[in-house]
Write a protein that holds these residues in place. Structure first.
Motif, PDB file in Angstrom:
ATOM      1  N   TYR A 155       0.842  -1.185   0.000  1.00 20.39           N
ATOM      2  CA  TYR A 155       0.000   0.000   0.000  1.00 20.39           C
ATOM      3  C   TYR A 155       0.882   1.240   0.000  1.00 20.39           C
ATOM      4  N   VAL A 156       0.548   2.194  -0.853  1.00 21.58           N
ATOM      5  CA  VAL A 156       1.258   3.469  -0.906  1.00 21.58           C
ATOM      6  C   VAL A 156       0.269   4.563  -0.511  1.00 21.58           C
ATOM      7  N   ASN A 157       0.657   5.345   0.475  1.00 22.25           N
ATOM      8  CA  ASN A 157      -0.161   6.464   0.949  1.00 22.25           C
ATOM      9  C   ASN A 157      -1.614   6.062   1.198  1.00 22.25           C
ATOM     10  N   SER A 158      -1.793   4.963   1.868  1.00 23.16           N
ATOM     11  CA  SER A 158      -3.142   4.458   2.118  1.00 23.16           C
ATOM     12  C   SER A 158      -3.854   5.222   3.233  1.00 23.16           C
ATOM     13  N   TYR A 159      -3.169   6.170   3.864  1.00 20.93           N
ATOM     14  CA  TYR A 159      -3.807   6.976   4.906  1.00 20.93           C
ATOM     15  C   TYR A 159      -4.990   7.775   4.354  1.00 20.93           C
ATOM     16  N   ALA A 160      -5.044   7.966   3.041  1.00 16.63           N
ATOM     17  CA  ALA A 160      -6.182   8.650   2.422  1.00 16.63           C
ATOM     18  C   ALA A 160      -7.456   7.792   2.489  1.00 16.63           C
ATOM     19  N   ASP A 161      -7.295   6.476   2.680  1.00 12.64           N
ATOM     20  CA  ASP A 161      -8.432   5.558   2.815  1.00 12.64           C
ATOM     21  C   ASP A 161      -8.833   5.543   4.292  1.00 12.64           C
ATOM     22  N   THR A 162      -9.613   6.515   4.693  1.00 14.51           N
ATOM     23  CA  THR A 162      -9.929   6.694   6.105  1.00 14.51           C
ATOM     24  C   THR A 162     -10.719   5.535   6.698  1.00 14.51           C
ATOM     25  N   VAL A 163     -11.443   4.796   5.878  1.00  8.63           N
ATOM     26  CA  VAL A 163     -12.243   3.676   6.379  1.00  8.63           C
ATOM     27  C   VAL A 163     -11.360   2.489   6.749  1.00  8.63           C
ATOM     28  N   HIS A 164     -10.412   2.133   5.887  1.00  7.68           N
ATOM     29  CA  HIS A 164      -9.633   0.908   6.067  1.00  7.68           C
ATOM     30  C   HIS A 164      -8.235   1.127   6.670  1.00  7.68           C
ATOM     31  N   TYR A 165      -7.796   2.379   6.751  1.00  6.07           N
ATOM     32  CA  TYR A 165      -6.449   2.665   7.229  1.00  6.07           C
ATOM     33  C   TYR A 165      -6.306   2.490   8.736  1.00  6.07           C
ATOM     34  N   LYS A 166      -7.397   2.463   9.465  1.00  3.26           N
ATOM     35  CA  LYS A 166      -7.348   2.426  10.929  1.00  3.26           C
ATOM     36  C   LYS A 166      -6.473   1.296  11.461  1.00  3.26           C
ATOM     37  N   GLN A 167      -6.552   0.124  10.831  1.00  3.54           N
ATOM     38  CA  GLN A 167      -5.751  -0.997  11.326  1.00  3.54           C
ATOM     39  C   GLN A 167      -4.251  -0.755  11.132  1.00  3.54           C
ATOM     40  N   LEU A 168      -3.877  -0.075  10.062  1.00  2.93           N
ATOM     41  CA  LEU A 168      -2.462   0.238   9.842  1.00  2.93           C
ATOM     42  C   LEU A 168      -1.998   1.331  10.812  1.00  2.93           C
ATOM     43  N   LYS A 169      -2.884   2.266  11.091  1.00  4.47           N
ATOM     44  CA  LYS A 169      -2.565   3.322  12.054  1.00  4.47           C
ATOM     45  C   LYS A 169      -2.320   2.712  13.439  1.00  4.47           C
ATOM     46  N   GLN A 170      -3.161   1.771  13.829  1.00  6.48           N
ATOM     47  CA  GLN A 170      -2.972   1.108  15.124  1.00  6.48           C
ATOM     48  C   GLN A 170      -1.664   0.320  15.155  1.00  6.48           C
ATOM     49  N   PHE A 171      -1.301  -0.292  14.028  1.00  7.25           N
ATOM     50  CA  PHE A 171      -0.004  -0.984  13.940  1.00  7.25           C
ATOM     51  C   PHE A 171       1.131   0.007  14.193  1.00  7.25           C
ATOM     52  N   LYS A 172       1.054   1.179  13.544  1.00  4.63           N
ATOM     53  CA  LYS A 172       2.103   2.192  13.719  1.00  4.63           C
ATOM     54  C   LYS A 172       2.210   2.649  15.173  1.00  4.63           C
ATOM     55  N   GLU A 173       1.076   2.785  15.833  1.00  2.00           N
ATOM     56  CA  GLU A 173       1.087   3.193  17.242  1.00  2.00           C
ATOM     57  C   GLU A 173       1.789   2.136  18.098  1.00  2.00           C
ATOM     58  N   GLN A 174       1.504   0.862  17.854  1.00  3.34           N
ATOM     59  CA  GLN A 174       2.166  -0.216  18.597  1.00  3.34           C
ATOM     60  C   GLN A 174       3.657  -0.277  18.258  1.00  3.34           C
ATOM     61  N   LEU A 175       3.984  -0.057  17.006  1.00  2.00           N
ATOM     62  CA  LEU A 175       5.380  -0.070  16.560  1.00  2.00           C
ATOM     63  C   LEU A 175       6.176   1.019  17.267  1.00  2.00           C
ATOM     64  N   ASN A 176       5.592   2.198  17.398  1.00  2.00           N
ATOM     65  CA  ASN A 176       6.290   3.307  18.051  1.00  2.00           C
ATOM     66  C   ASN A 176       6.620   3.018  19.509  1.00  2.00           C
ATOM     67  N   LEU A 177       5.878   2.129  20.134  1.00  2.00           N
ATOM     68  CA  LEU A 177       6.174   1.740  21.510  1.00  2.00           C
ATOM     69  C   LEU A 177       7.470   0.928  21.610  1.00  2.00           C
ATOM     70  N   LEU A 178       7.853   0.314  20.495  1.00  2.00           N
ATOM     71  CA  LEU A 178       9.054  -0.537  20.485  1.00  2.00           C
ATOM     72  C   LEU A 178      10.287   0.137  19.897  1.00  2.00           C
ATOM     73  N   LEU A 179      10.081   1.216  19.151  1.00  2.00           N
ATOM     74  CA  LEU A 179      11.196   1.889  18.459  1.00  2.00           C
ATOM     75  C   LEU A 179      11.849   2.963  19.314  1.00  2.00           C
ATOM     76  N   PRO A 180      13.160   3.158  19.158  1.00  2.00           N
ATOM     77  CA  PRO A 180      13.795   4.307  19.795  1.00  2.00           C
ATOM     78  C   PRO A 180      13.176   5.594  19.222  1.00  2.00           C
ATOM     79  N   THR A 181      13.206   6.656  19.991  1.00  2.00           N
ATOM     80  CA  THR A 181      12.563   7.919  19.618  1.00  2.00           C
ATOM     81  C   THR A 181      12.990   8.403  18.222  1.00  2.00           C
ATOM     82  N   GLU A 182      14.263   8.292  17.886  1.00  2.00           N
ATOM     83  CA  GLU A 182      14.738   8.825  16.609  1.00  2.00           C
ATOM     84  C   GLU A 182      14.216   8.074  15.378  1.00  2.00           C
ATOM     85  N   TYR A 183      13.598   6.919  15.565  1.00  2.00           N
ATOM     86  CA  TYR A 183      13.040   6.156  14.438  1.00  2.00           C
ATOM     87  C   TYR A 183      11.510   6.257  14.355  1.00  2.00           C
ATOM     88  N   GLN A 184      10.909   6.992  15.282  1.00  2.00           N
ATOM     89  CA  GLN A 184       9.452   7.099  15.296  1.00  2.00           C
ATOM     90  C   GLN A 184       8.952   8.132  14.304  1.00  2.00           C
TER      91      GLN A 184
END
Length: 162
Positions: free
Chosen positions: A133-162
């Motif tokens: 998927y490229v720039n799928s954030y424009a798909d507001t209906v289906h992007y929510k699951q990817l957004k939640q993945f990013k939020e969980q990912l940021n919990l594991l990444l050092p600050t400079e990679y978030q």
């Protein structure tokens, strides 16, 4: 008495030919690879942000047991990398929001790199299929699951990679 001996001899000979045939029909059960047992199980996810006037890039690759992140600026020839092992629980938390059956519904949007923009690209792999998927954030209906993945990912990444 001769016919009885002949019959026993023939029975024995006949049995010797049938015995190997009988066992050769017993096929060994082939083991099914784990990938085919779970064709819709997520095995890999990558998230990248690439583009901009100076050639910025951030690429994060996640598997069941590790995270690898790299980032840099092409014009300045800077590059840094970071890797870490993750636990099975971390992996479960990361993929919990992603519903494999809904992945075909997510829509991509046009690339922004041609106007010095940055493209966000997701790749999600299962043994059965690879979803990109490229720039799928424009798909507001289906992007929510990817957004939640990013939020969980940021919990594991050092600050400079978030």
């Amino acid at each position: 008495m001769m016919p009885a001996i002949k019959n026993n001899y023939l029975k024995l000979l006949f049995s010797l030919f049938l015995l190997p045939a009988f066992f050769s029909c017993d096929k060994k059960k082939e083991q099914i690879p784990a990938a085919l047992q779970h064709p819709n199980e997520i095995t890999f996810i990558s998230l990248s942000n690439i583009g901009g006037e100076q050639g910025n890039y951030k690429i994060i690759k996640v598997t069941k047991d590790s995270i690898h992140a790299e980032q840099g600026i092409a014009e300045q020839q800077t590059h840094q990398e970071w890797s870490s092992a993750i636990t099975a629980q971390n992996w479960k938390n990361l993929i919990a929001s992603i519903k494999v059956k809904d992945l075909d519904e997510i829509q991509s949007s046009p690339s922004k790199q041609s106007v010095d923009g940055i493209d966000e690209t997701f790749q999600i792999r299962t043994p059965k299929k690879s979803h990109i998927y490229v720039n799928s954030y424009a798909d507001t209906v289906h992007y929510k699951q990817l957004k939640q993945f990013k939020e969980q990912l940021n919990l594991l990444l050092p600050t400079e990679y978030q």
